[in-house]
Design a protein around this motif. Structure first.
Motif, mmCIF file in Angstrom:
data_model
loop_
_atom_site.group_PDB
_atom_site.id
_atom_site.type_symbol
_atom_site.label_atom_id
_atom_site.label_comp_id
_atom_site.label_asym_id
_atom_site.label_seq_id
_atom_site.Cartn_x
_atom_site.Cartn_y
_atom_site.Cartn_z
ATOM 1 N N ASN A 102 4.773 -13.971 31.551
ATOM 2 C CA ASN A 102 5.036 -13.836 33.553
ATOM 3 C C ASN A 102 6.421 -12.221 33.105
ATOM 4 O O ASN A 102 6.263 -12.185 34.075
ATOM 5 C CB ASN A 102 5.009 -14.336 34.541
ATOM 6 C CG ASN A 102 4.844 -14.027 35.895
ATOM 7 O OD1 ASN A 102 3.569 -13.494 35.757
ATOM 8 N ND2 ASN A 102 5.394 -14.087 36.969
ATOM 9 N N LYS A 103 6.665 -12.528 32.349
ATOM 10 C CA LYS A 103 7.928 -10.830 32.855
ATOM 11 C C LYS A 103 6.879 -10.114 32.582
ATOM 12 O O LYS A 103 5.971 -9.687 30.988
ATOM 13 C CB LYS A 103 8.913 -11.452 31.202
ATOM 14 C CG LYS A 103 9.873 -12.809 31.230
ATOM 15 C CD LYS A 103 10.737 -12.703 29.953
ATOM 16 C CE LYS A 103 11.136 -13.916 29.766
ATOM 17 N NZ LYS A 103 12.231 -14.178 28.807
ATOM 18 N N THR A 104 7.661 -8.926 32.976
ATOM 19 C CA THR A 104 7.131 -6.777 32.711
ATOM 20 C C THR A 104 7.935 -6.207 32.019
ATOM 21 O O THR A 104 9.447 -6.659 32.560
ATOM 22 C CB THR A 104 6.559 -7.083 34.353
ATOM 23 O OG1 THR A 104 6.173 -7.648 34.607
ATOM 24 C CG2 THR A 104 6.071 -5.726 34.136
ATOM 25 N N TYR A 105 7.793 -5.953 31.042
ATOM 26 C CA TYR A 105 8.774 -4.600 30.240
ATOM 27 C C TYR A 105 8.140 -3.772 30.806
ATOM 28 O O TYR A 105 7.121 -3.263 30.698
ATOM 29 C CB TYR A 105 8.355 -5.122 29.094
ATOM 30 C CG TYR A 105 8.461 -6.395 28.333
ATOM 31 C CD1 TYR A 105 9.896 -6.763 27.802
ATOM 32 C CD2 TYR A 105 8.038 -7.579 28.668
ATOM 33 C CE1 TYR A 105 10.590 -8.389 27.725
ATOM 34 C CE2 TYR A 105 8.119 -8.133 27.925
ATOM 35 C CZ TYR A 105 9.011 -9.449 27.975
ATOM 36 O OH TYR A 105 9.624 -10.381 27.719
ATOM 37 N N CYS A 106 9.251 -2.022 30.236
ATOM 38 C CA CYS A 106 8.631 -0.927 30.464
ATOM 39 C C CYS A 106 8.976 -0.722 29.292
ATOM 40 O O CYS A 106 9.465 -1.067 29.046
ATOM 41 C CB CYS A 106 10.137 -0.064 31.271
ATOM 42 S SG CYS A 106 10.235 -1.217 33.119
ATOM 43 N N LEU A 107 7.629 0.173 28.822
ATOM 44 C CA LEU A 107 7.506 0.712 27.066
ATOM 45 C C LEU A 107 7.776 2.124 27.994
ATOM 46 O O LEU A 107 6.779 3.072 27.906
ATOM 47 C CB LEU A 107 6.123 0.243 27.221
ATOM 48 C CG LEU A 107 5.999 -1.076 26.927
ATOM 49 C CD1 LEU A 107 4.975 -0.932 26.531
ATOM 50 C CD2 LEU A 107 6.999 -1.696 25.880
ATOM 51 N N GLN A 108 9.226 2.163 27.922
ATOM 52 C CA GLN A 108 9.297 3.994 27.386
ATOM 53 C C GLN A 108 9.623 5.366 27.092
ATOM 54 O O GLN A 108 9.566 6.068 27.199
ATOM 55 C CB GLN A 108 11.249 4.093 28.200
ATOM 56 C CG GLN A 108 11.137 2.819 29.847
ATOM 57 C CD GLN A 108 13.122 3.433 29.760
ATOM 58 O OE1 GLN A 108 13.352 2.696 28.919
ATOM 59 N NE2 GLN A 108 12.793 2.510 30.805
ATOM 60 N N LYS A 109 9.225 4.240 25.399
ATOM 61 C CA LYS A 109 8.427 5.218 24.890
ATOM 62 C C LYS A 109 7.231 5.828 24.460
ATOM 63 O O LYS A 109 6.719 6.456 24.165
ATOM 64 C CB LYS A 109 8.860 4.770 23.033
ATOM 65 C CG LYS A 109 10.284 4.584 22.975
ATOM 66 C CD LYS A 109 10.606 3.465 21.706
ATOM 67 C CE LYS A 109 11.936 3.226 21.642
ATOM 68 N NZ LYS A 109 12.313 3.271 19.990
ATOM 69 N N PHE A 110 6.774 4.949 25.713
ATOM 70 C CA PHE A 110 4.877 5.225 25.404
ATOM 71 C C PHE A 110 4.693 6.058 26.937
ATOM 72 O O PHE A 110 5.064 5.199 28.149
ATOM 73 C CB PHE A 110 4.212 3.763 25.951
ATOM 74 C CG PHE A 110 4.394 3.854 24.300
ATOM 75 C CD1 PHE A 110 3.914 3.793 23.244
ATOM 76 C CD2 PHE A 110 5.465 2.158 23.986
ATOM 77 C CE1 PHE A 110 4.002 3.338 21.841
ATOM 78 C CE2 PHE A 110 5.187 1.750 22.815
ATOM 79 C CZ PHE A 110 4.587 2.096 21.650
ATOM 80 N N ASP A 111 3.919 7.336 27.252
ATOM 81 C CA ASP A 111 3.574 7.838 28.453
ATOM 82 C C ASP A 111 2.664 7.834 28.835
ATOM 83 O O ASP A 111 2.225 7.773 28.729
ATOM 84 C CB ASP A 111 4.299 9.260 28.589
ATOM 85 C CG ASP A 111 5.786 9.908 27.635
ATOM 86 O OD1 ASP A 111 6.648 8.760 28.114
ATOM 87 O OD2 ASP A 111 5.970 11.076 27.195
ATOM 88 N N ILE A 112 3.079 8.291 30.066
ATOM 89 C CA ILE A 112 1.600 7.932 30.783
ATOM 90 C C ILE A 112 0.766 9.147 30.379
ATOM 91 O O ILE A 112 1.170 9.883 30.543
ATOM 92 C CB ILE A 112 1.684 7.718 32.158
ATOM 93 C CG1 ILE A 112 1.732 6.257 32.796
ATOM 94 C CG2 ILE A 112 0.107 7.811 32.671
ATOM 95 C CD1 ILE A 112 2.320 5.857 34.323
ATOM 96 N N PRO A 113 -0.582 9.494 30.369
ATOM 97 C CA PRO A 113 -0.862 10.626 29.860
ATOM 98 C C PRO A 113 -1.235 11.281 31.012
ATOM 99 O O PRO A 113 -1.403 11.014 32.045
ATOM 100 C CB PRO A 113 -2.991 10.524 28.807
ATOM 101 C CG PRO A 113 -2.898 9.056 29.332
ATOM 102 C CD PRO A 113 -1.619 8.048 29.576
#
Length: 139
Positions: A102-113
């Protein structure tokens, strides 16, 4: 992060560096996953829940943290990148929610298209949440 660095980061975001705010910022800085108000309260018990809530809201308003709706029913909060501030808040990255821990991570190297909307549609915000199993739970 040193107390001086914590204080400077708060001041950069126009936030008065109180003891509680510095403690919360330090805690968020050490956390690899986004954190809910309940989890923060559990970590800071017997601190006042309202004080913690107000601290997170001030941090969000001033561009120090962003909130994430991961479908768990309660928003989670994560530190923003250093470039975010009151006027320009950019959290356009993918969030990953682990269905097991149930953890949520920011994947900052992957931009939203880029999203190309039909004419006269006005984009205000884009969120991309990926659900699955994190690397720790998959091991």
């Amino acid at each position: 992060m040193t107390n001086e660095a914590l204080e400077q980061r708060l001041l950069k975001h126009q936030i008065k560096p109180t003891a509680m705010r510095m403690l919360v910022l330090n805690h968020l800085n050490k956390t690899s996953a986004a954190i809910s108000l309940k989890a923060l309260y559990d970590d800071f018990y017997p601190a006042d829940r309202i004080t913690l809530y107000r601290t997170l809201k001030i941090f969000e308003e001033k561009g120090l943290v962003h909130s994430i709706d991961d479908g768990s029913g309660a928003p989670k909060f994560a530190l923003c990148e250093a470039a975010c501030d009151v006027k320009e808040h950019n959290d356009s990255h993918i969030h990953f929610h682990c269905e097991k821990c149930n953890k949520t991570y920011c994947l900052q190297k992957f931009d939203i298209p880029d999203i190309h909307l039909p004419k006269r549609f006005i984009q205000k915000e884009v969120n991309l949440l990926v659900n699955g199993i994190c690397d720790q739970c998959a091991a």
